[in-house]
Design a protein around this motif. Structure first.
Motif, PDB file in Angstrom:
ATOM      1  N   GLY A 235       0.829  -1.206   0.000  1.00  0.00           N
ATOM      2  CA  GLY A 235       0.000   0.000   0.000  1.00  0.00           C
ATOM      3  C   GLY A 235       0.866   1.260   0.000  1.00  0.00           C
ATOM      4  N   TYR A 236       1.989   1.185   0.711  1.00  0.00           N
ATOM      5  CA  TYR A 236       2.928   2.311   0.758  1.00  0.00           C
ATOM      6  C   TYR A 236       3.517   2.561  -0.638  1.00  0.00           C
ATOM      7  CZ  TYR A 236       7.108   4.988   1.964  1.00  0.00           C
ATOM      8  OH  TYR A 236       8.081   5.946   2.011  1.00  0.00           O
ATOM      9  N   ILE A 237       3.875   1.472  -1.310  1.00  0.00           N
ATOM     10  CA  ILE A 237       4.429   1.597  -2.668  1.00  0.00           C
ATOM     11  C   ILE A 237       3.401   2.228  -3.613  1.00  0.00           C
ATOM     12  CG2 ILE A 237       5.260   0.260  -4.674  1.00  0.00           C
ATOM     13  CD1 ILE A 237       6.425  -1.738  -2.538  1.00  0.00           C
ATOM     14  N   HIS A 238       2.103   1.868  -3.428  1.00  0.00           N
ATOM     15  CA  HIS A 238       1.060   2.407  -4.311  1.00  0.00           C
ATOM     16  C   HIS A 238       0.581   3.802  -3.892  1.00  0.00           C
ATOM     17  CE1 HIS A 238       0.884  -1.145  -6.693  1.00  0.00           C
ATOM     18  NE2 HIS A 238       0.575  -1.926  -5.686  1.00  0.00           N
ATOM     19  N   GLY A 239       1.143   4.336  -2.803  1.00  0.00           N
ATOM     20  CA  GLY A 239       0.817   5.711  -2.406  1.00  0.00           C
ATOM     21  C   GLY A 239      -0.474   5.851  -1.603  1.00  0.00           C
ATOM     22  N   ILE A 240      -1.001   4.736  -1.053  1.00  0.00           N
ATOM     23  CA  ILE A 240      -2.222   4.856  -0.254  1.00  0.00           C
ATOM     24  C   ILE A 240      -1.913   4.794   1.246  1.00  0.00           C
ATOM     25  CG2 ILE A 240      -3.820   4.079  -2.041  1.00  0.00           C
ATOM     26  CD1 ILE A 240      -3.756   1.284  -0.811  1.00  0.00           C
ATOM     27  N   VAL A 241      -0.643   4.546   1.587  1.00  0.00           N
ATOM     28  CA  VAL A 241      -0.188   4.628   2.976  1.00  0.00           C
ATOM     29  C   VAL A 241       0.942   5.649   2.984  1.00  0.00           C
ATOM     30  CG1 VAL A 241       1.082   3.368   4.775  1.00  0.00           C
ATOM     31  CG2 VAL A 241      -0.848   2.256   3.609  1.00  0.00           C
ATOM     32  N   ASP A 242       0.891   6.615   3.915  1.00  0.00           N
ATOM     33  CA  ASP A 242       1.896   7.683   3.909  1.00  0.00           C
ATOM     34  C   ASP A 242       3.205   7.277   4.572  1.00  0.00           C
ATOM     35  OD1 ASP A 242       0.344   9.964   2.749  1.00  0.00           O
ATOM     36  OD2 ASP A 242      -0.976   9.417   4.403  1.00  0.00           O
ATOM     37  N   GLU A 243       3.103   6.466   5.632  1.00  0.00           N
ATOM     38  CA  GLU A 243       4.332   6.064   6.315  1.00  0.00           C
ATOM     39  C   GLU A 243       4.109   4.748   7.030  1.00  0.00           C
ATOM     40  OE1 GLU A 243       6.182   9.161   8.693  1.00  0.00           O
ATOM     41  OE2 GLU A 243       7.443   7.695   9.740  1.00  0.00           O
ATOM     42  N   LEU A 244       5.125   3.885   6.997  1.00  0.00           N
ATOM     43  CA  LEU A 244       5.056   2.624   7.723  1.00  0.00           C
ATOM     44  C   LEU A 244       5.724   2.806   9.080  1.00  0.00           C
ATOM     45  CD1 LEU A 244       6.103   0.237   4.828  1.00  0.00           C
ATOM     46  CD2 LEU A 244       3.840   0.299   5.906  1.00  0.00           C
ATOM     47  N   ILE A 245       5.082   2.303  10.124  1.00  0.00           N
ATOM     48  CA  ILE A 245       5.664   2.401  11.463  1.00  0.00           C
ATOM     49  C   ILE A 245       6.406   1.098  11.755  1.00  0.00           C
ATOM     50  CG2 ILE A 245       5.167   2.691  13.923  1.00  0.00           C
ATOM     51  CD1 ILE A 245       2.748   4.336  13.154  1.00  0.00           C
ATOM     52  N   PRO A 246       7.715   1.187  12.017  1.00  0.00           N
ATOM     53  CA  PRO A 246       8.485  -0.044  12.202  1.00  0.00           C
ATOM     54  C   PRO A 246       8.008  -0.855  13.404  1.00  0.00           C
ATOM     55  CG  PRO A 246       9.903   1.914  12.348  1.00  0.00           C
ATOM     56  CD  PRO A 246       8.507   2.396  12.149  1.00  0.00           C
ATOM     57  N   GLU A 247       8.066  -2.166  13.261  1.00  0.00           N
ATOM     58  CA  GLU A 247       7.840  -3.064  14.402  1.00  0.00           C
ATOM     59  C   GLU A 247       9.227  -3.628  14.727  1.00  0.00           C
ATOM     60  OE1 GLU A 247       4.471  -5.750  13.932  1.00  0.00           O
ATOM     61  OE2 GLU A 247       3.432  -4.289  12.676  1.00  0.00           O
ATOM     62  N   PRO A 248       9.955  -2.927  15.610  1.00  0.00           N
ATOM     63  CA  PRO A 248      11.372  -3.256  15.795  1.00  0.00           C
ATOM     64  C   PRO A 248      11.553  -4.635  16.429  1.00  0.00           C
ATOM     65  CG  PRO A 248      10.740  -1.281  17.040  1.00  0.00           C
ATOM     66  CD  PRO A 248       9.496  -1.886  16.513  1.00  0.00           C
ATOM     67  N   ASN A 249      12.606  -5.316  16.023  1.00  0.00           N
ATOM     68  CA  ASN A 249      12.971  -6.627  16.581  1.00  0.00           C
ATOM     69  C   ASN A 249      11.852  -7.652  16.499  1.00  0.00           C
ATOM     70  OD1 ASN A 249      15.381  -5.360  17.324  1.00  0.00           O
ATOM     71  ND2 ASN A 249      14.444  -4.672  19.235  1.00  0.00           N
ATOM     72  N   GLY A 250      11.047  -7.601  15.451  1.00  0.00           N
ATOM     73  CA  GLY A 250      10.021  -8.635  15.277  1.00  0.00           C
ATOM     74  C   GLY A 250       8.628  -8.082  15.426  1.00  0.00           C
ATOM     75  N   PRO A 251       7.638  -8.911  15.017  1.00  0.00           N
ATOM     76  CA  PRO A 251       6.258  -8.415  14.944  1.00  0.00           C
ATOM     77  C   PRO A 251       5.671  -7.997  16.293  1.00  0.00           C
ATOM     78  CG  PRO A 251       6.358 -10.788  14.579  1.00  0.00           C
ATOM     79  CD  PRO A 251       7.768 -10.311  14.619  1.00  0.00           C
ATOM     80  N   ALA A 252       4.674  -7.114  16.225  1.00  0.00           N
ATOM     81  CA  ALA A 252       4.125  -6.456  17.416  1.00  0.00           C
ATOM     82  C   ALA A 252       3.590  -7.427  18.473  1.00  0.00           C
ATOM     83  CB  ALA A 252       3.022  -5.484  16.996  1.00  0.00           C
ATOM     84  N   HIS A 253       3.133  -8.611  18.071  1.00  0.00           N
ATOM     85  CA  HIS A 253       2.594  -9.520  19.098  1.00  0.00           C
ATOM     86  C   HIS A 253       3.683 -10.144  19.940  1.00  0.00           C
ATOM     87  CE1 HIS A 253       3.360 -12.598  15.978  1.00  0.00           C
ATOM     88  NE2 HIS A 253       3.276 -13.506  16.930  1.00  0.00           N
TER      89      HIS A 253
END
Ligand SMILES: [Zn+2]
Length: 585
Positions: A235-253
């Protein structure tokens, strides 16, 4: 004992939660990861704010699925609106709570109902009153597909939410936490900024439903997910998401605290740089943003000339004034009717069979144009006539389908816009053709509404929209859906200029079309039309396992439930529209 939930790939010893491991997952694996039950939810994220207090609390069914809080971030007043898709993100608590059938019922599988969106609209208005930056957390498998939600006007309540976000005079930010699917999600992402967690997904239709349409089986969901490009990264590449928020050191769960800290860092930056409350600046920035949304291409003028021709779908009567009866006409006693039908009688019923209720035709865009504007007064806009659909995903068969449909309909895309005259009064008219891939809402339609709205403003004339279509165009992935708020912002520009907007809702008007332009302006409902609402009848019957009631989603049914005030026969359209627009300019 390990009190965690493990997706199938998490049980694979080669999977280690590293960036590489996640990148190697199938598209469907990434989809599953985006709604892992232990990913932080809205009620986890509110801990990053200060002075948090609940507001607009309600015990109404569905109110818990959208929650609202006043808060502060760096001393700046905030209105938080969050889709909470379930009671807990702690797996032990979640399992325990789901033993209670009442808990399962009220959380409704994370699917918001009209009351959820009503709460969101109230919060948007309250934020304006109290001058708060709106931050919206998005997480939903989609809006509730039931007859009850249709009866409560879910299409119009989602439309109201997108409308409120288009108009509100405070800055708005949305953040896709987990899975943001379908109209249930687009309701809340028509914002000035859309952020997304690194491992979230943003999609117009579930991979299973997409597979079922594309391949006639639900089992090819991974292929469907791949072609639809459903991750927020795409979605970011297609311009429909403005910024990705990093999930540092692995996924949020797995790394909740780090995910929360990461969100706080990014939000703080946006809020501190963007808490200018000047209404004029806010709206101008909003217009600049939405103007850039979407992709389309232009056909060569020679192609336009070769295919362009007004197409009508009305049956042509024999010299006797009769037309052949439609096939499979049975009365309530099960008797088949074969006798021809008088064209005059059909015109009276707006082409609905008085024996079985079947509609003989779905008129073309040109048929509606001829009903709405004075004879020979329609002139297509030079500014929109070459705009054609672009295959940004390389979606299987899309290019071929577009070519064939252009030839068949004589149209470049599903919408045609132009200047016209209604009983001597100038208007701008946007007409849609159901015959063009089901009239589905897509990026070219968003752009055409945008340009037509600008022309209406430049000429200071009313904007008339004829809505028709079965939803958002799957072949363009989530980008089709993101053009829906774009149409809302365009219509808000027309209304802000003090010009009337009139919308004719025809058969069918569902999903992306209903929550988009069809929910705006003075709504007219076409006499004897059906299939009007958010989810289609088949989807609802499949989901609930129950037949919908008689007359479901017809204009009469909508009127009975308080959603259709003006039901207009085509022969009266010009007069009625004229009466609605004559007092202005
Ligand atoms: Zn019939």
């Amino acid at each position: 004992m390990d009190n965690t939930f493990k997706l199938s790939f998490e049980q694979d010893l080669n999977f280690n939660y590293s960036y590489q491991s996640i990148d190697n997952l199938s598209e469907y694996g990434k989809y599953e990861l985006s709604f892992h039950p232990e990913r932080p939810k809205y009620l986890d994220y509110i801990s990053i704010f200060d002075v948090v207090e609940p507001c607009l609390e309600s015990s109404e069914f569905g109110a818990c699925l959208v929650q609202t809080h006043r808060a502060e971030l760096e001393g700046i007043p905030i209105m938080l609106i969050g889709q909470q898709s379930g009671p807990y993100s702690n797996y032990t608590d979640l399992l325990e709570s789901l033993k209670d059938p009442e808990t399962v019922r009220i959380w409704n599988h994370g699917m918001p109902v009209p009351a959820s969106y009503e709460r969101a609209v109230k919060a948007i208005k309250l934020a304006e009153e109290e001058q708060r930056v709106i931050i919206i957390f998005v997480d939903t498998p989609g809006a509730d597909p039931t007859e009850q939600s249709e009866a409560n006007g879910i299409a119009w309540r989602i439309g109201d939410t997108i409308h409120a976000l288009a108009d509100v005079k405070v800055p708005t930010i949305s953040l896709i936490m987990n899975r943001a699917c379908s109209g249930g999600a687009i309701a809340l992402t028509g914002t000035d900024v859309t952020l997304a967690m690194e491992h979230s997904t943003y999609l117009v239709i579930t991979p299973e439903a997409c597979s079922s349409i594309l391949f006639h089986t639900r089992s090819r969901a991974n292929e469907a997910a791949e072609v639809s490009q459903i991750t927020s990264k795409e979605g970011y590449i297609h311009g429909i998401v403005d910024e990705l928020i990093p999930e540092p050191n692995g996924p949020a769960h797995r790394n909740k605290q780090q995910a929360l800290a990461s969100v706080k860092t990014v939000l703080r930056e946006y809020v501190m740089n963007d808490s200018d409350f000047d209404p004029k600046t806010i709206f101008e920035k909003r217009v600049d943003r939405w103007k850039k949304i979407g992709h389309w291409e232009e056909v060569d003028p020679s192609e336009l000339n070769s295919l362009h021709r007004p197409v009508t779908r009305f049956p042509v009567p024999k010299s006797t004034g009769y037309v052949k009866r439609h096939v499979k006409c049975y009365d309530t006693n099960g008797n088949r009717h074969y006798d021809p039908e008088s064209i005059k009688k059909l015109q009276k019923t707006n082409f609905v069979c008085d024996v079985c209720g079947h509609r003989y035709v779905r008129p073309s865009a040109w048929d509606y144009i001829n009903w709405i504007v004075d004879d020979d007064s329609f002139a297509e806009h030079d500014e929109t006539k070459l705009i054609a659909d672009k295959d940004i995903l390389g979606f299987p068969g899309y290019v071929e389908k577009l070519k064939e449909t252009r030839r068949k309909t004589g149209l470049v895309s599903a919408m045609i816009t132009g200047n016209g005259i209604i009983l001597g009064k100038d208007v701008v008219l946007c007409a849609t053709d159901f015959g063009f891939l089901g009239g589905s809402f897509c990026m070219s339609t968003g752009e055409k509404v945008w340009r037509a709205a600008q022309i209406a403003i430049d000429r200071m004339v009313p904007l008339i929209l004829q809505a028709s279509g079965g939803g958002a165009r799957m072949h363009e992935g989530c980008s089709s859906m993101v053009s829906i708020p774009k149409a809302h912002v365009a219509i808000s520009c027309v209304e802000n200029a003090g010009l009337p907007v009139v919308t004719l809702i025809t058969d069918p008007t569902l999903g992306g079309v209903a929550i988009g332009m069809a929910s705006r302006g003075k709504q007219l409902f076409e006499f004897n039309a059906g299939h009007i609402g958010f989810s289609g009848k088949r989807v609802i019957e499949q989901y609930t396992g129950k037949k919908t009631s008689k007359g479901f989603q017809t204009v009469d049914w909508l009127e009975k439930h308080g959603h259709a005030e003006r039901i207009i026969h085509p022969k009266d359209l010009r007069d009625v529209i004229y009466s609605l627009i004559k007092s202005k300019n």
